[in-house]
Design an enzyme around this catalytic site. Structure first.
Site, PDB file in Angstrom:
ATOM      1  N   GLN A  32       0.833  -1.236  -0.062  1.00 19.23           N
ATOM      2  CA  GLN A  32       0.046  -0.073  -0.118  1.00 19.23           C
ATOM      3  C   GLN A  32       0.915   1.182   0.030  1.00 19.23           C
ATOM      4  O   GLN A  32       2.024   1.485   0.119  1.00 19.23           O
ATOM      5  CB  GLN A  32      -0.814   0.017   1.202  1.00 19.23           C
ATOM      6  N   HIS A  63      -8.399   3.480  20.348  1.00 18.88           N
ATOM      7  CA  HIS A  63      -7.514   2.359  20.782  1.00 18.88           C
ATOM      8  C   HIS A  63      -8.053   2.301  22.197  1.00 18.88           C
ATOM      9  O   HIS A  63      -7.688   0.873  22.705  1.00 18.88           O
ATOM     10  CB  HIS A  63      -6.144   2.960  20.720  1.00 18.88           C
ATOM     11  N   ASP A 138       0.644 -12.176   6.923  1.00 17.67           N
ATOM     12  CA  ASP A 138      -0.377 -12.053   6.806  1.00 17.67           C
ATOM     13  C   ASP A 138      -1.339 -12.893   7.805  1.00 17.67           C
ATOM     14  O   ASP A 138      -1.304 -14.128   7.701  1.00 17.67           O
ATOM     15  CB  ASP A 138      -0.901 -12.927   5.258  1.00 17.67           C
ATOM     16  N   ASP A 156      -7.667  -5.098  14.549  1.00 18.16           N
ATOM     17  CA  ASP A 156      -7.324  -3.816  14.167  1.00 18.16           C
ATOM     18  C   ASP A 156      -7.033  -3.471  13.077  1.00 18.16           C
ATOM     19  O   ASP A 156      -5.814  -3.026  12.632  1.00 18.16           O
ATOM     20  CB  ASP A 156      -6.288  -3.383  15.365  1.00 18.16           C
ATOM     21  N   SER A 157      -8.099  -3.629  12.069  1.00 22.06           N
ATOM     22  CA  SER A 157      -7.526  -3.663  10.386  1.00 22.06           C
ATOM     23  C   SER A 157      -7.889  -2.375   9.998  1.00 22.06           C
ATOM     24  O   SER A 157      -8.489  -1.603  10.636  1.00 22.06           O
ATOM     25  CB  SER A 157      -8.497  -4.593   9.957  1.00 22.06           C
ATOM     26  N   THR A 158      -7.713  -2.457   8.791  1.00 23.42           N
ATOM     27  CA  THR A 158      -7.908  -1.299   7.815  1.00 23.42           C
ATOM     28  C   THR A 158      -9.349  -1.442   7.287  1.00 23.42           C
ATOM     29  O   THR A 158      -9.965  -2.330   7.711  1.00 23.42           O
ATOM     30  CB  THR A 158      -7.262  -0.962   6.621  1.00 23.42           C
ATOM     31  N   ASP A 159     -10.001  -0.757   6.371  1.00 26.02           N
ATOM     32  CA  ASP A 159     -11.182  -1.195   5.659  1.00 26.02           C
ATOM     33  C   ASP A 159     -11.183  -2.498   5.019  1.00 26.02           C
ATOM     34  O   ASP A 159     -10.000  -2.744   4.638  1.00 26.02           O
ATOM     35  CB  ASP A 159     -11.654  -0.011   4.649  1.00 26.02           C
TER      36      ASP A 159
HETATM   37  N1  AG3 Z   1      -8.036   1.005  11.908  1.00 29.08           N
HETATM   38  C1  AG3 Z   1      -9.445   1.371  11.062  1.00 29.08           C
HETATM   39  C2  AG3 Z   1      -9.267   2.540  10.359  1.00 29.08           C
HETATM   40  C3  AG3 Z   1     -10.413   2.747   9.366  1.00 29.08           C
HETATM   41  C4  AG3 Z   1     -10.591   4.055   8.927  1.00 29.08           C
HETATM   42  N2  AG3 Z   1     -11.385   4.126   7.533  1.00 29.08           N
HETATM   43  C5  AG3 Z   1     -11.316   4.949   6.968  1.00 29.08           C
HETATM   44  N3  AG3 Z   1     -10.796   6.239   7.126  1.00 29.08           N
HETATM   45  N4  AG3 Z   1     -12.059   5.012   5.835  1.00 29.08           N
HETATM   46  C6  AG3 Z   1      -7.344   1.811  12.411  1.00 29.08           C
HETATM   47  C7  AG3 Z   1      -6.005   1.413  12.894  1.00 29.08           C
HETATM   48  C8  AG3 Z   1      -5.551   2.377  14.118  1.00 29.08           C
HETATM   49  N5  AG3 Z   1      -4.674   1.234  14.881  1.00 29.08           N
END
Ligand code: AG3
Length: 281
Positions: A32, A63, A138, A156-159
């Site tokens: 990314q 958090h 992974d 604690d993922s991204t989208d």
């Molecule tokens: N994880 C969730 C972030 C989601 C945000 N989405 C967005 N901005 N479209 C955050 C990780 C922090 N440790």
């Protein structure tokens, strides 16, 4: 002319924009685009593929809520798995619990952690703790293969796009279930009920297919899409309110900026539309 960053919000054909004073770090990893910027009002901000992952201004909400809610329900959380969370904010909060002996962080992108350790030590500094074991691989593969077990798993993922996608599947939840100890608890960040209702509902459906107990809770995170954010609490046996460890909370003597014991209960009281969304599965 001032420099700005804009996150596009396709859900509403809109956007969120703020002033940037300096770009501290920018790189393209095998997974990314990673950027850390300094802003006028939000402190340092981590952007992954042009999405806000945290701002120093409000990261405490996310958090604290992803960590302390499950850690004050499990009677003795010793071994924790953090999935994603390469910025270290979740690890930082988990380490505040004396019961925690070891945290495995399974993050796909080592460059995210390296950049955060260098530029945002307020979050990532604790990744260097002796109790933390960072594995850059992974998590989908990891939970399928590992023989380790955990009291608490925090997703604690991204989208759910590109690298994050596999972390929102039934198969992944099933493998997490299999890595949990008898009274294990999983919490997954679950996106915005306001703007991504179908997504929140699908998370509910998939978790309920695997876990006997699934309860959603919410928090106010101003710099995420809509500011209204969901977390899923899924467990083998424990109930998020009936099994709340009030005494441990009181004796811990910790101070939080968002979390407190009233809010622990309050966060599970959902607006009607959100309750219907996650119960209708
Ligand atoms: N994880 C969730 C972030 C989601 C945000 N989405 C967005 N901005 N479209 C955050 C990780 C922090 N440790």
């Amino acid at each position: 002319m001032s420099l700005r960053f804009t996150e596009e919000y396709p859900e509403i054909n809109g956007a969120f924009s703020f002033e940037v004073t300096r770009v501290l770090y920018t790189a393209r990893s095998p997974f990314q685009k990673i950027e850390i910027v300094e802003t006028t009002h939000l402190g340092k901000v981590l952007l992954l593929d042009d999405l806000v992952m945290f701002t120093e201004k409000d990261e405490f909400v996310y958090h604290e809520m992803i960590s302390h809610v499950p850690l004050f329900v499990h009677p003795e959380p010793k071994r924790i798995l953090v999935v994603g969370g390469g910025d270290g904010g979740t690890v930082r909060e988990c380490l505040r619990h004396d019961t925690v002996e070891r945290i495995d962080l399974v993050e796909i992108d080592e460059m995210v952690s390296q950049a955060c350790i260098q530029y945002v030590p307020s979050l990532a500094g604790k990744l260097l703790s002796d109790k933390v074991n960072c594995r850059f691989l992974d998590a989908v593969e990891y939970v399928r293969k590992t023989s380790e077990t955990y009291d608490v798993i925090l997703i604690d993922s991204t989208d759910p796009v590109s690298v994050g996608e596999g972390l929102f599947t039934r198969e992944f939840y099933r493998n997490c279930f299999n890595c949990l100890t008898d009274h294990g608890v999983l919490v997954a960040q679950s996106e915005s009920p306001a703007w991504a209702p179908e997504l929140v509902q699908s998370i509910s459906r998939k978790l309920r297919a695997v876990f006997p107990n699934v309860h959603f809770y919410q928090a106010h995170i101003p710099t995420y899409p809509s500011g209204h954010w969901a977390f899923a609490f899924a467990s083998k046996t424990l109930h998020p309110l009936k099994d709340y460890q009030e005494e441990r909370y009181r004796n811990a003597g910790l101070s939080f900026k968002y979390y407190n014991s009233d809010l622990h209960f309050g966060a599970f009281a959902l607006p009607t539309f959100f309750r219907e969304l996650v119960d209708a599965v």
